[in-house]
Write a protein that holds these residues in place. Sequence first.
Motif, PDB file in Angstrom:
ATOM      1  N   VAL A   1       7.548   7.504   1.994  1.00  0.00           N
ATOM      2  CA  VAL A   1       6.091   7.488   2.047  1.00  0.00           C
ATOM      3  C   VAL A   1       5.617   6.210   2.738  1.00  0.00           C
ATOM      4  O   VAL A   1       6.109   5.117   2.464  1.00  0.00           O
ATOM      5  N   ASP A   2       4.625   6.362   3.633  1.00  0.00           N
ATOM      6  CA  ASP A   2       3.995   5.214   4.271  1.00  0.00           C
ATOM      7  C   ASP A   2       2.521   5.535   4.498  1.00  0.00           C
ATOM      8  O   ASP A   2       2.101   6.689   4.354  1.00  0.00           O
ATOM      9  N   ASP A   3       1.750   4.504   4.858  1.00  0.00           N
ATOM     10  CA  ASP A   3       0.324   4.739   5.072  1.00  0.00           C
ATOM     11  C   ASP A   3       0.034   5.320   6.453  1.00  0.00           C
ATOM     12  O   ASP A   3      -0.752   6.256   6.580  1.00  0.00           O
ATOM     13  N   VAL A   4       0.659   4.776   7.500  1.00  0.00           N
ATOM     14  CA  VAL A   4       0.368   5.222   8.861  1.00  0.00           C
ATOM     15  C   VAL A   4       1.667   5.385   9.658  1.00  0.00           C
ATOM     16  O   VAL A   4       2.564   4.545   9.557  1.00  0.00           O
ATOM     17  N   MET A   5       1.754   6.445  10.439  1.00  0.00           N
ATOM     18  CA  MET A   5       2.849   6.610  11.389  1.00  0.00           C
ATOM     19  C   MET A   5       2.287   6.493  12.802  1.00  0.00           C
ATOM     20  O   MET A   5       1.353   7.202  13.166  1.00  0.00           O
ATOM     21  N   THR A   6       2.858   5.567  13.564  1.00  0.00           N
ATOM     22  CA  THR A   6       2.463   5.412  14.959  1.00  0.00           C
ATOM     23  C   THR A   6       3.593   5.937  15.841  1.00  0.00           C
ATOM     24  O   THR A   6       3.605   7.098  16.216  1.00  0.00           O
ATOM     25  N   SER A   7       4.580   5.112  16.155  1.00  0.00           N
ATOM     26  CA  SER A   7       5.730   5.563  16.934  1.00  0.00           C
ATOM     27  C   SER A   7       6.792   6.230  16.056  1.00  0.00           C
ATOM     28  O   SER A   7       7.632   6.970  16.546  1.00  0.00           O
TER      29      SER A   7
ATOM     30  N   GLN B   1       0.823  -1.212   0.000  1.00  0.00           N
ATOM     31  CA  GLN B   1       0.000   0.000   0.000  1.00  0.00           C
ATOM     32  C   GLN B   1       0.858   1.262   0.000  1.00  0.00           C
ATOM     33  O   GLN B   1       0.494   2.276  -0.602  1.00  0.00           O
ATOM     34  N   ALA B   2       2.026   1.223   0.642  1.00  0.00           N
ATOM     35  CA  ALA B   2       2.911   2.389   0.658  1.00  0.00           C
ATOM     36  C   ALA B   2       3.448   2.679  -0.740  1.00  0.00           C
ATOM     37  O   ALA B   2       3.617   3.845  -1.124  1.00  0.00           O
ATOM     38  N   ALA B   3       3.700   1.627  -1.525  1.00  0.00           N
ATOM     39  CA  ALA B   3       4.204   1.817  -2.886  1.00  0.00           C
ATOM     40  C   ALA B   3       3.133   2.421  -3.793  1.00  0.00           C
ATOM     41  O   ALA B   3       3.445   3.230  -4.685  1.00  0.00           O
ATOM     42  N   LEU B   4       1.874   2.043  -3.591  1.00  0.00           N
ATOM     43  CA  LEU B   4       0.796   2.654  -4.370  1.00  0.00           C
ATOM     44  C   LEU B   4       0.687   4.139  -4.045  1.00  0.00           C
ATOM     45  O   LEU B   4       0.489   4.974  -4.942  1.00  0.00           O
ATOM     46  N   LEU B   5       0.816   4.478  -2.772  1.00  0.00           N
ATOM     47  CA  LEU B   5       0.762   5.890  -2.369  1.00  0.00           C
ATOM     48  C   LEU B   5       1.953   6.662  -2.916  1.00  0.00           C
ATOM     49  O   LEU B   5       1.803   7.781  -3.418  1.00  0.00           O
ATOM     50  N   SER B   6       3.147   6.085  -2.807  1.00  0.00           N
ATOM     51  CA  SER B   6       4.352   6.800  -3.257  1.00  0.00           C
ATOM     52  C   SER B   6       4.327   7.020  -4.768  1.00  0.00           C
ATOM     53  O   SER B   6       4.798   8.049  -5.257  1.00  0.00           O
ATOM     54  N   ALA B   7       3.763   6.065  -5.518  1.00  0.00           N
ATOM     55  CA  ALA B   7       3.649   6.247  -6.973  1.00  0.00           C
ATOM     56  C   ALA B   7       2.745   7.429  -7.290  1.00  0.00           C
ATOM     57  O   ALA B   7       3.055   8.253  -8.166  1.00  0.00           O
TER      58      ALA B   7
END
Length: 239
Positions: free
Chosen positions: A202-208, A138-144
């Motif tokens: 790029v990532d979908d969610v950042m927690t820590s 999912q991160a690769a789809l967002l980064s594209a």
Amino acid sequence: MFQSALRLIYPPRCVSCGEMVDRDFALCAACWGQMDFIAGLVCDCCGTPLPGEDSGTPEYCDDCLARPRPWSHGRAALLYRDKARKMVLSFKHADRTELARPAAEWMLRAGRPILTPGMVVAPVPLHRWRLLRRRYNQAALLSAGVAEGAGFVHWPDLLIRPRKTRVQEGMGAEERFANLSGAIAVHPRYRERLRGRTVLLVDDVMTSGATLSVAAEACLAAGAEDVRVLVLARVAKAP
């Protein structure tokens, strides 16, 4: 003519609830109002919202002050809760890959202040076995989508995961950092090309921030001049 006929048969629908909307890949007014888009004063390092007015001077949240980040700037489009959380989970686990398109647009809007000319965009990687099971990163789809929208170079395989890690859900911050130690590296083919470049992770969610920290450290160790991060959603409290 064909497109008009197609719209009569398959009118655009809200990507969240399915109600009809005026364009493809959009939210209806009701769903838009329920999404926690981040705006106003934010932490310059992770994008979490902060109380007060934006004076143009960088401000930082308690988490980033307590644990300095290896990247220089960061932004997030949404708070990870309620409707936004449900949408992210559908995107991540329920094959809702069409959500990548509007999500990338929201991320670009949030990330404009930290974009610089000539930067390269790369996703946080999945281990090959997890990628095989999920079928997409999912991160690769967002980064594209982010790279295309900003006109930047996209290196989808810049980073690799040489070892598998445990699922981090339910872990505390220290456990997450320990779990990811040494788990992300720069692909050998990019080690020379990365020198002196600015990377947008790029990532979908950042927690820590543990995953992004390990990824940023790998880029810097391979010679990147600077690393910045952009995520779809941030786990944080509203100010």
